[in-house]
Write a protein that holds these residues in place. Structure first.
Motif, PDB file in Angstrom:
ATOM      1  N   ILE A 128      -7.432  12.825  -5.394  1.00 26.86           N
ATOM      2  CA  ILE A 128      -7.605  11.679  -4.507  1.00 26.86           C
ATOM      3  C   ILE A 128      -8.759  11.992  -3.559  1.00 26.86           C
ATOM      4  O   ILE A 128      -8.733  12.980  -2.831  1.00 26.86           O
ATOM      5  CB  ILE A 128      -6.300  11.390  -3.737  1.00 26.86           C
ATOM      6  CG1 ILE A 128      -5.204  11.036  -4.741  1.00 26.86           C
ATOM      7  CG2 ILE A 128      -6.511  10.275  -2.730  1.00 26.86           C
ATOM      8  CD1 ILE A 128      -3.809  11.036  -4.183  1.00 26.86           C
ATOM      9  N   LYS A 129      -9.781  11.136  -3.588  1.00 23.80           N
ATOM     10  CA  LYS A 129     -10.992  11.373  -2.795  1.00 23.80           C
ATOM     11  C   LYS A 129     -10.930  10.712  -1.426  1.00 23.80           C
ATOM     12  O   LYS A 129     -11.510  11.202  -0.461  1.00 23.80           O
ATOM     13  CB  LYS A 129     -12.210  10.816  -3.536  1.00 23.80           C
ATOM     14  CG  LYS A 129     -12.497  11.453  -4.866  1.00 23.80           C
ATOM     15  CD  LYS A 129     -13.711  10.779  -5.470  1.00 23.80           C
ATOM     16  CE  LYS A 129     -14.086  11.315  -6.809  1.00 23.80           C
ATOM     17  NZ  LYS A 129     -15.305  10.668  -7.322  1.00 23.80           N
ATOM     18  N   GLY A 130     -10.289   9.568  -1.334  1.00 22.82           N
ATOM     19  CA  GLY A 130     -10.254   8.795  -0.100  1.00 22.82           C
ATOM     20  C   GLY A 130     -10.215   7.330  -0.454  1.00 22.82           C
ATOM     21  O   GLY A 130      -9.987   6.962  -1.603  1.00 22.82           O
ATOM     22  N   GLY A 131     -10.458   6.480   0.523  1.00 22.96           N
ATOM     23  CA  GLY A 131     -10.438   5.053   0.239  1.00 22.96           C
ATOM     24  C   GLY A 131     -10.640   4.215   1.476  1.00 22.96           C
ATOM     25  O   GLY A 131     -11.207   4.665   2.469  1.00 22.96           O
ATOM     26  N   PRO A 183       0.805  -1.229   0.000  1.00 21.94           N
ATOM     27  CA  PRO A 183       0.000   0.000   0.000  1.00 21.94           C
ATOM     28  C   PRO A 183       0.838   1.279   0.000  1.00 21.94           C
ATOM     29  O   PRO A 183       0.444   2.277  -0.596  1.00 21.94           O
ATOM     30  CB  PRO A 183      -0.825  -0.098   1.289  1.00 21.94           C
ATOM     31  CG  PRO A 183      -0.813  -1.530   1.659  1.00 21.94           C
ATOM     32  CD  PRO A 183       0.475  -2.084   1.132  1.00 21.94           C
ATOM     33  N   VAL A 184       1.992   1.249   0.640  1.00 18.70           N
ATOM     34  CA  VAL A 184       2.833   2.450   0.703  1.00 18.70           C
ATOM     35  C   VAL A 184       3.367   2.789  -0.684  1.00 18.70           C
ATOM     36  O   VAL A 184       3.348   3.949  -1.107  1.00 18.70           O
ATOM     37  CB  VAL A 184       3.991   2.274   1.716  1.00 18.70           C
ATOM     38  CG1 VAL A 184       4.930   3.452   1.677  1.00 18.70           C
ATOM     39  CG2 VAL A 184       3.431   2.071   3.118  1.00 18.70           C
ATOM     40  N   GLU A 185       3.807   1.772  -1.414  1.00 19.57           N
ATOM     41  CA  GLU A 185       4.338   1.991  -2.764  1.00 19.57           C
ATOM     42  C   GLU A 185       3.263   2.572  -3.682  1.00 19.57           C
ATOM     43  O   GLU A 185       3.505   3.529  -4.413  1.00 19.57           O
ATOM     44  CB  GLU A 185       4.861   0.672  -3.336  1.00 19.57           C
ATOM     45  CG  GLU A 185       5.435   0.788  -4.731  1.00 19.57           C
ATOM     46  CD  GLU A 185       5.862  -0.553  -5.304  1.00 19.57           C
ATOM     47  OE1 GLU A 185       6.226  -0.574  -6.489  1.00 19.57           O
ATOM     48  OE2 GLU A 185       5.815  -1.574  -4.587  1.00 19.57           O
ATOM     49  N   ALA A 186       2.065   2.009  -3.629  1.00 20.54           N
ATOM     50  CA  ALA A 186       0.970   2.510  -4.455  1.00 20.54           C
ATOM     51  C   ALA A 186       0.575   3.926  -4.036  1.00 20.54           C
ATOM     52  O   ALA A 186       0.308   4.781  -4.889  1.00 20.54           O
ATOM     53  CB  ALA A 186      -0.228   1.578  -4.356  1.00 20.54           C
ATOM     54  N   ALA A 187       0.535   4.188  -2.738  1.00 20.78           N
ATOM     55  CA  ALA A 187       0.183   5.524  -2.245  1.00 20.78           C
ATOM     56  C   ALA A 187       1.210   6.551  -2.704  1.00 20.78           C
ATOM     57  O   ALA A 187       0.842   7.658  -3.115  1.00 20.78           O
ATOM     58  CB  ALA A 187       0.079   5.510  -0.721  1.00 20.78           C
ATOM     59  N   LYS A 188       2.482   6.187  -2.669  1.00 21.40           N
ATOM     60  CA  LYS A 188       3.528   7.094  -3.149  1.00 21.40           C
ATOM     61  C   LYS A 188       3.355   7.365  -4.639  1.00 21.40           C
ATOM     62  O   LYS A 188       3.488   8.501  -5.098  1.00 21.40           O
ATOM     63  CB  LYS A 188       4.915   6.504  -2.886  1.00 21.40           C
ATOM     64  CG  LYS A 188       5.379   6.603  -1.460  1.00 21.40           C
ATOM     65  CD  LYS A 188       6.783   6.022  -1.327  1.00 21.40           C
ATOM     66  CE  LYS A 188       7.227   5.914   0.097  1.00 21.40           C
ATOM     67  NZ  LYS A 188       7.327   7.168   0.791  1.00 21.40           N
ATOM     68  N   GLN A 197      -2.430  10.617   2.600  1.00 18.73           N
ATOM     69  CA  GLN A 197      -1.161  11.350   2.506  1.00 18.73           C
ATOM     70  C   GLN A 197      -0.153  10.835   3.527  1.00 18.73           C
ATOM     71  O   GLN A 197       1.038  10.728   3.243  1.00 18.73           O
ATOM     72  CB  GLN A 197      -1.401  12.858   2.709  1.00 18.73           C
ATOM     73  CG  GLN A 197      -2.246  13.514   1.652  1.00 18.73           C
ATOM     74  CD  GLN A 197      -1.602  13.525   0.282  1.00 18.73           C
ATOM     75  OE1 GLN A 197      -0.401  13.465   0.143  1.00 18.73           O
ATOM     76  NE2 GLN A 197      -2.430  13.586  -0.740  1.00 18.73           N
ATOM     77  N   LYS A 198      -0.623  10.505   4.723  1.00 14.42           N
ATOM     78  CA  LYS A 198       0.270   9.979   5.759  1.00 14.42           C
ATOM     79  C   LYS A 198       0.852   8.632   5.343  1.00 14.42           C
ATOM     80  O   LYS A 198       2.028   8.360   5.585  1.00 14.42           O
ATOM     81  CB  LYS A 198      -0.475   9.846   7.082  1.00 14.42           C
ATOM     82  CG  LYS A 198      -0.789  11.175   7.730  1.00 14.42           C
ATOM     83  CD  LYS A 198      -1.618  11.005   8.975  1.00 14.42           C
ATOM     84  CE  LYS A 198      -2.066  12.348   9.528  1.00 14.42           C
ATOM     85  NZ  LYS A 198      -3.016  12.210  10.629  1.00 14.42           N
TER      86      LYS A 198
END
Length: 178
Positions: free
Chosen positions: A109-112, A90-95, A125-126
């Motif tokens: 980005i709306k949320g998830g 998840p961190v890689e995709a979020a980055k 973002q965190k």
């Protein structure tokens, strides 16, 4: 006959989306209005392995999310929506999403959701600001190695103290015997 085929196709699409929600570690909803086909292809490449970016109809996605038990996402299905299904890190995709959004303001980005918990844009973002899994594991290994070295030193200390004390006693005995 055509109406039955359309209904069957919609049911199949909802079932596929529901399965994607259930299989994923996380899902991030975005608005992609204004992005070109080339930019969407670039975005898909930036997400990393095991992650999928899928443009979908809101009504079908909303129904699939509800069937997957993700009713908190209902308000996010407005405007043109695409879902990033994250099966990898998840961190890689979020980055990847964060960096792409920084370069392309059209991606919003709306949320998830991650592990069943709803994520706001700030939460996302965190996650994107976290270090990669490999870096965190390396730091953990380094900390554990340091603690093991301290423990080894503590266990060796009494033995070395006994050796120094017996040497001092022997020296004292030799000095007294002379």
């Amino acid at each position: 006959m055509a109406e039955k085929e359309i209904l069957a196709a919609k049911k199949a699409a909802v079932a596929e989306l529901t399965e994607s929600f259930n299989k994923s570690n996380a899902a991030v909803l975005t608005e992609y209005r204004g992005l070109t086909v080339d930019q969407l292809a670039q975005l898909r490449r930036s997400l990393g392995e095991g992650n999928r970016y899928q443009v979908t109809k809101n009504t079908l996605a909303k129904r699939a999310a509800a069937e997957a038990g993700l009713t908190d996402l209902e308000d996010l299905f407005t405007g043109p929506t695409a879902i990033t299904f994250i099966e990898g890190d998840p961190v890689e995709a979020a980055k990847g999403l964060k960096n792409f959004a920084k370069e392309n303001e059209a991606l919003v980005i709306k949320g998830g959701v991650m592990d069943g918990k709803t994520l706001s844009t700030d939460d996302f973002q965190k996650i994107a600001d976290l270090e990669s899994r490999e870096v965190l594991l390396a730091k953990l290994a380094g900390a554990m190695k340091g603690n093991l070295q301290k423990a080894a030193g503590l266990f060796a200390a009494p033995a070395s103290q006994v050796a120094r004390m017996s040497a001092a006693l022997r020296d004292k005995k030799e000095a007294a015997g002379e």
